[in-house]
Design a protein around this motif. Structure first.
Motif, short mmCIF file in Angstrom:
data_model
loop_
_atom_site.label_atom_id
_atom_site.label_comp_id
_atom_site.label_asym_id
_atom_site.label_seq_id
_atom_site.Cartn_x
_atom_site.Cartn_y
_atom_site.Cartn_z
N VAL A 166 -4.71 1.37 6.69
CA VAL A 166 -5.06 2.45 5.76
C VAL A 166 -4.18 3.67 5.99
CG1 VAL A 166 -7.46 1.84 5.26
CG2 VAL A 166 -6.96 3.12 7.33
N TRP A 167 -3.78 4.31 4.88
CA TRP A 167 -3.06 5.57 4.93
C TRP A 167 -4.04 6.74 5.00
CZ3 TRP A 167 2.00 6.52 5.52
CH2 TRP A 167 2.94 5.56 5.12
N ASP B 176 -7.03 -4.51 9.18
CA ASP B 176 -7.05 -3.45 8.17
C ASP B 176 -5.88 -2.51 8.40
OD1 ASP B 176 -8.00 -2.19 5.94
OD2 ASP B 176 -9.77 -1.31 6.89
N PHE C 64 -11.74 3.52 7.75
CA PHE C 64 -11.98 4.26 6.51
C PHE C 64 -11.74 5.75 6.75
CE2 PHE C 64 -14.89 0.67 6.88
CZ PHE C 64 -14.68 -0.04 5.69
N TYR C 65 -10.67 6.31 6.16
CA TYR C 65 -10.46 7.75 6.19
C TYR C 65 -11.38 8.42 5.17
CZ TYR C 65 -6.15 7.84 9.02
OH TYR C 65 -5.23 7.77 10.03
N LEU D 242 0.84 -1.19 0.00
CA LEU D 242 0.00 0.00 0.00
C LEU D 242 0.88 1.25 0.00
CD1 LEU D 242 -3.11 0.45 0.16
CD2 LEU D 242 -2.82 0.73 2.62
#
Length: 580
Positions: free
Chosen positions: A280-281, A278, A321-322, A227
């Motif tokens: 996420v960035w 999970d 989730f961003y 990612l």
């Protein structure tokens, strides 16, 4: 000038249609509903200006502004669609079929010029996994993984392979995003005792011993997920094994690695043992969120030094989730969890709302960064299909339940270019005119009939941790490799012991309140009393297993078998208590 209203494509067994909104939700009339019951796939372009779909008879591509048809292709069996970043090429994939007597089949991956509608190249691509070509954002480079090599084409000229990246058995790659010199992350799985590794290259410098700009090798990897952050300065690599040899986890074992283009790399140290659900960035490319650990799962924000900067505590969650602008984060528990969401203001680390989307199988942010959609889709769940559009404060703007005997397969927001929807100040009160979400009563634990009029036993399977700001410990001396190994062994042993205690029905982990006196029923027959006592013990253990199952913990086959015997045990208990 008012911002545009995003489109939402809705695909199901009753065909394909579009709605427009928020702020107002209405049918998008220019798009004529496709009533085909066999719409297998649909796709927006990266900027949302084009939309393509296959209805089982043909494949169409239209302009989203007015739904004007650009081209129709005689491709009835397309199940994969991709549109290049500058809307130059439409890629289609159909299931590969071999010829007679095992001869090679016809090419099943086609590339079409969107302007002319002509096919510019065809390939044979047997597997659907990673079928789509990958483009750099300026379309100067297009890449495909072919026979353990990565082939590069330049300026959409597919007649000549401009470059090849050849390493022994390259199994996956990712191009960097954004307007930067294109970089490539490649993964090579380990063989015969050699470690797996991920290497970063800058195109087209692939040859020579010093060509890689960064390298990270590691064991325990049957597969990886790579990612990039939005500025193409670093890659997060989640390495997974199918089996956890320590026996601590049903999910196998996962580790998280950080690799920067300046050559720095690290293992991201996760304070709680268990699976990584999970990673996420944030859009700002300076922080990332990880959801991990045995249920209730932890969620933590890390900076580019891999130091934790905020800990959300623990809860029933398995996804993060961003918002597209990066100013809000939603932590959620979907799938086998109950759909609880936590909406966080990322500037002040303040909880905004806690809505619940029961049975949700899908989540997505609206490009405006103010609304979200949750949906229950087939085939993950075949009943109760539909979707809700929420404001992040927890109010519901629009709800749609599909008609009986109809399935919902997919909902997709129209994407927009960066900057079309700037971040707005965060509000804490529901928007006027929207429907407050219904209060979700917590599900009550199942109680067998014989216990329903008795005092309730107080117990808690897990104690949840509160959120807390974490001071980076970058000045601490890092643990040595052997110390880290021993620490992981101790954690795995401790987790295995805790799970063994929970799984053992003979010694339930119910903590009885000291203020409640245990009640017992006597029949006058010591033998019958003994049987009743044993049956109640088994039913308590089953009740506890069901709680574990509801919290997201996968059960072993023998535990599921025990749950299935509940009705028979209840009948036997009632017969004994009634003296039958």
């Amino acid at each position: 000038m008012a911002p545009p209203m995003p489109l939402l494509a809705v695909r199901g067994s009753d065909g394909l249609h579009m709605i427009q909104g928020p702020p107002n939700i209405a049918s998008f009339e220019p798009f004529q509903r496709d009533l085909s019951k066999n719409c297998k796939v649909c796709k927006f372009s990266k900027d949302g200006k084009l939309f393509a779909w296959c209805n089982g008879d043909v494949t169409n591509i239209v302009n989203t502004a007015d739904s004007k048809l650009l081209h129709t292709f005689d491709l009835p069996k397309v199940v994969g669609l991709e549109i290049s970043p500058k809307n130059t090429i439409l890629a289609t994939w159909q299931t590969y079929i071999t010829g007679k007597d095992g001869a090679a089949g016809v090419p099943n991956l086609q590339l079409y010029d969107v302007k002319t509608g002509k096919c510019v190249k065809s390939f044979i691509q047997k597997k659907m996994e990673n079928w789509a070509p990958r483009w750099s954002v300026d379309e100067k480079i297009c890449a495909r993984n072919v026979n353990n090599e990565v082939h590069f084409f330049e300026n959409n000229n597919f007649d000549t392979i401009a470059n090849k990246l050849h390493l022994q058995k390259v199994s996956d790659f990712e191009l960097s995003p954004g307007e930067h010199p294109c970089k490539v992350a490649v993964y090579v799985p380990g063989t015969k005792g050699a470690p797996s590794f991920v290497r970063l290259y800058q195109y087209p410098n692939f040859t020579g011993p010093q060509s890689a700009i960064a390298n990270k090798s590691f064991f325990k990897a049957d597969r990886v997920m790579m990612l990039w952050n939005s500025k193409a300065t670093a890659v997060l690599v989640t390495a997974s094994t199918d089996v956890d040899k320590t026996g601590a986890s049903y999910y196998g074992e996962q580790t998280l690695h950080y690799i920067a283009v300046n050559g720095e790399s690290a293992v991201v140290q996760l304070p709680k043992n268990g699976p990584i659900y999970d990673v996420v960035w944030n859009k700002n490319a300076t922080e990332f969120c990880v959801v991990y650990g045995f249920m209730p799962a932890k969620a933590t924000i890390f900076n580019l030094k891999c130091d934790p900067i905020f800990d959300f505590g623990t809860g029933p969650r398995n996804a993060a989730f961003y918002s597209p602008q990066g100013h809000i984060l939603v932590l959620a528990g979907f799938g086998n969890l109950r759909g609880q969401m936590e909406v966080w203001d990322m500037k002040n680390y303040k909880l905004i709302s806690k809505p619940t989307a029961a049975d949700a199988t899908f989540f997505s942010w609206c490009p405006n960064g103010e609304h979200i959609i949750t949906a229950t889709c087939s085939p993950r769940l075949r009943v109760g299909n539909g979707y809700k559009i929420w404001h992040y404060t927890g109010s519901v703007l629009h709800k749609y339940d599909v008609p009986n005997n109809t399935e919902l397969w997919q909902v997709s927001w129209q994407p927009f270019a960066d900057g079309v929807f700037p971040a707005k100040p965060i509000i804490l009160q529901p928007v006027e005119g929207e429907i407050p979400a219904e209060e979700n009563k917590p599900a009550q634990a199942y109680r067998p009939p014989a216990l329903r009029n008795k005092p309730v036993t107080n117990y808690k399977l897990h104690e949840e941790e509160p959120p807390q700001t974490t001071k980076p410990q970058s000045t601490d001396k890092p643990l040595s490799k052997s110390a880290l190994k021993n620490q992981k062994k101790r954690e795995a042993k401790k987790a295995a012991k805790q799970e063994a205690k929970v799984d053992e029905p003979a010694e339930p982990v119910l903590q009885v309140s000291q203020n409640i006196a245990p009640t017992s029923i006597t029949t006058g027959d010591p033998e019958t009393d003994k049987k009743i006592k044993n049956l109640k013990k088994k039913l308590k253990a089953i009740e506890q297993l069901k709680e574990l199952q509801a919290s997201g913990k996968p059960l072993e086959k023998n535990q599921i078998d025990k749950i299935q015997k509940e009705d028979a045990l209840l009948k036997e208990l009632e017969d004994l208590e009634l003296g039958d």
